[in-house]
Design an enzyme around this catalytic site. Sequence first.
Site, PDB file in Angstrom:
ATOM      1  N   ASP A  49       0.926  -1.288  -0.057  1.00  0.00           N
ATOM      2  CA  ASP A  49       0.029   0.050  -0.030  1.00  0.00           C
ATOM      3  C   ASP A  49       0.879   1.113  -0.028  1.00  0.00           C
ATOM      4  OD1 ASP A  49      -2.341  -1.629   0.409  1.00  0.00           O
ATOM      5  OD2 ASP A  49      -1.984  -1.808   2.478  1.00  0.00           O
ATOM      6  N   ASP A 103      -1.848  -2.547  -4.610  1.00  0.00           N
ATOM      7  CA  ASP A 103      -2.734  -2.803  -3.812  1.00  0.00           C
ATOM      8  C   ASP A 103      -3.486  -1.414  -3.342  1.00  0.00           C
ATOM      9  OD1 ASP A 103      -4.167  -4.379  -1.840  1.00  0.00           O
ATOM     10  OD2 ASP A 103      -2.349  -4.816  -0.436  1.00  0.00           O
ATOM     11  N   ASP A 150      -4.754   2.202   3.591  1.00  0.00           N
ATOM     12  CA  ASP A 150      -5.190   1.421   4.569  1.00  0.00           C
ATOM     13  C   ASP A 150      -5.292   1.576   5.833  1.00  0.00           C
ATOM     14  OD1 ASP A 150      -6.255   0.078   2.050  1.00  0.00           O
ATOM     15  OD2 ASP A 150      -5.119  -1.800   2.491  1.00  0.00           O
ATOM     16  N   ARG A 153     -13.623   0.982  -2.643  1.00  0.00           N
ATOM     17  CA  ARG A 153     -13.208   1.123  -1.509  1.00  0.00           C
ATOM     18  C   ARG A 153     -13.004   2.572  -1.084  1.00  0.00           C
ATOM     19  NH1 ARG A 153      -8.782  -3.876  -0.972  1.00  0.00           N
ATOM     20  NH2 ARG A 153     -10.143  -5.504  -1.479  1.00  0.00           N
TER      21      ARG A 153
END
Length: 439
Positions: A218, A257, A261, A314
Site C-alpha cells: 500500500d 494494492d 489502508d 473502497r
Amino acid sequence: MNVRSCHDHATMKAAVLLGCTALVLTVTGPAAQAAAPAPDLGRQTLAAGDGWGSDAGGTTGGSAADAAHVYTVTTWAQFKAALKDGGSAPKIIKVKGMIDAVSEGCEAFTTGGYDLQQYLKDYDPAVYGNDKVAMGPQEDARVASMANQDSAIKAAIPSNTTIVGVGKNSGILGGSLQIKAVSNVIVRNLTIEAPLDCFPKWDPTDDNNTGNWNSEYDAVVVYGTDHVWIDHNTLTDGRYPDSERPSYFGKVFQQHDGLTDIVRGANYVTVSWNSFKDHDKNMLIGNSDSTATTDGGKLKVTMHHNKFDGILQRSPRVRFGQVDVYNNSYVVPESQKSDYYLFGVGISSQLYASDNAISLPAGAEVGKVLKKWSESPLTAVNNYVNGRLTDLIAVHNAEIPAETLQSGAGWTPTLRTKVDSPRAVPSVVNRGAGAGKVC
C-alpha cells in the site's frame, strides 16, 4: 496551533489565489509591503474538533521537534535515515522534490533466477492446473525477489513524526509509508505514487479456482497506530495506471494494492483534503472479518473534503469502525460505471456518510454507490448525486434488493469543523484538495 488553509472559504474579490500565494495584480504606494513569511507546515498540528484524529489528546506529530531533529531530504536513502535518527523523539522531515524508492528499477531486486516468462510457462493453468497453490523454483525465486523489494521500499515511520512536502511538487515515488504500531504521526502535502509490485503472485486457487494475480504494498499503511492526520496529499498510480497493465491467464496482472489502508486496531485518524486518483482498491478501514478482538471499539476514522476521481472501489470499505465520511467529492468516470462502488458496508461497521457530492456518468446505477458485505446498519443522509438530493439507502435497496441495507449507524458525529453544502462540495474540494494546496 490551529491550521489555516487556502480552503477557508473566504470571499475572494480582489485577488486570485494561486496555490497558497495571493497574486497581487496592482501595487500602490511608495513601496510594496514585504510578503508574509510562508507558514512552517512542519509546526502545524491538527485543529481541535477536526475529526477523530483530534480526539483523546489530539495529533501533533513532530511539531515540537528541536532544530537537531528537523531534516530536509532529497533521496530515499536520506529519508529512511532521517526516520531512524533519534528514535521516537519529535521530528520533522521535509521532502524536497520527488524522491524515488525504486530508482534502479525492478531488476535491482530480482534474484534466484526469477524470470516472468518462465514463471508464466510454469504456472499456466493449462499446464499447472487450478487445484493447488504455486510451488516450485520460479515461485521460490519470486518470493526471494519480493523480499528484496519489500526491504527496500518500505519505510517505518516512528512516533511523533511529521512528514511534509516542500512546495507544490514534492513527494515519493514507489515507496510504502508504514505507520505501524506507533502513535502521533502527520503526513501532509506529498504527491505519492503507489508502489508497483515488481513480483505479483499467481494463485491458481483464487477466484473460485479460476486463479488471480495478487499484489503487495500500500502507498500508506496505518496499522495498530493511534492519532494520525493524513492531509492535503495526492495519491495516484502515476506512471503505471492499472489500465495499462497486461493480462495473463485471462486476469489482469495486478501490481497495485491499496492507496491508504487503516487496519489492525488503528484509531483516532483524520483523513482530510486529499486527492485520490485513478486507482482500483483505494482504502480499507479494517482488513479482516476475523479481527474483532483487535478492531472492536477502534478504527475511529474521519474522512472529509477529499476528492476521489477514477477510484473503482473502497472509498472506503469499512469493518468494525465508527467512520465519519462527510463533504467528500466522488467522480466516477464512464469507464467504471458498470463496475464500481464507493462505500463498502462490512462486518460490525458503523458508517455515517453525509453531505457528500457524487458525480456519475449517464447510465450508471446509483444503487452501486453502496455495497453490502455484512449486515451492518449505516446512516447516509443529505448526499447529492449529480446535483440532486438522493436517499442512497432507499435507491440501493430498490435497485439491488438482494443486498438490502438497514438505516441507522447508532451514533452521530460531533467532531466536525465547518460542514459545507453538498452542492458546493465539488468546487470547494476541487479548489482545496491535494498536494500543493495547503498554506
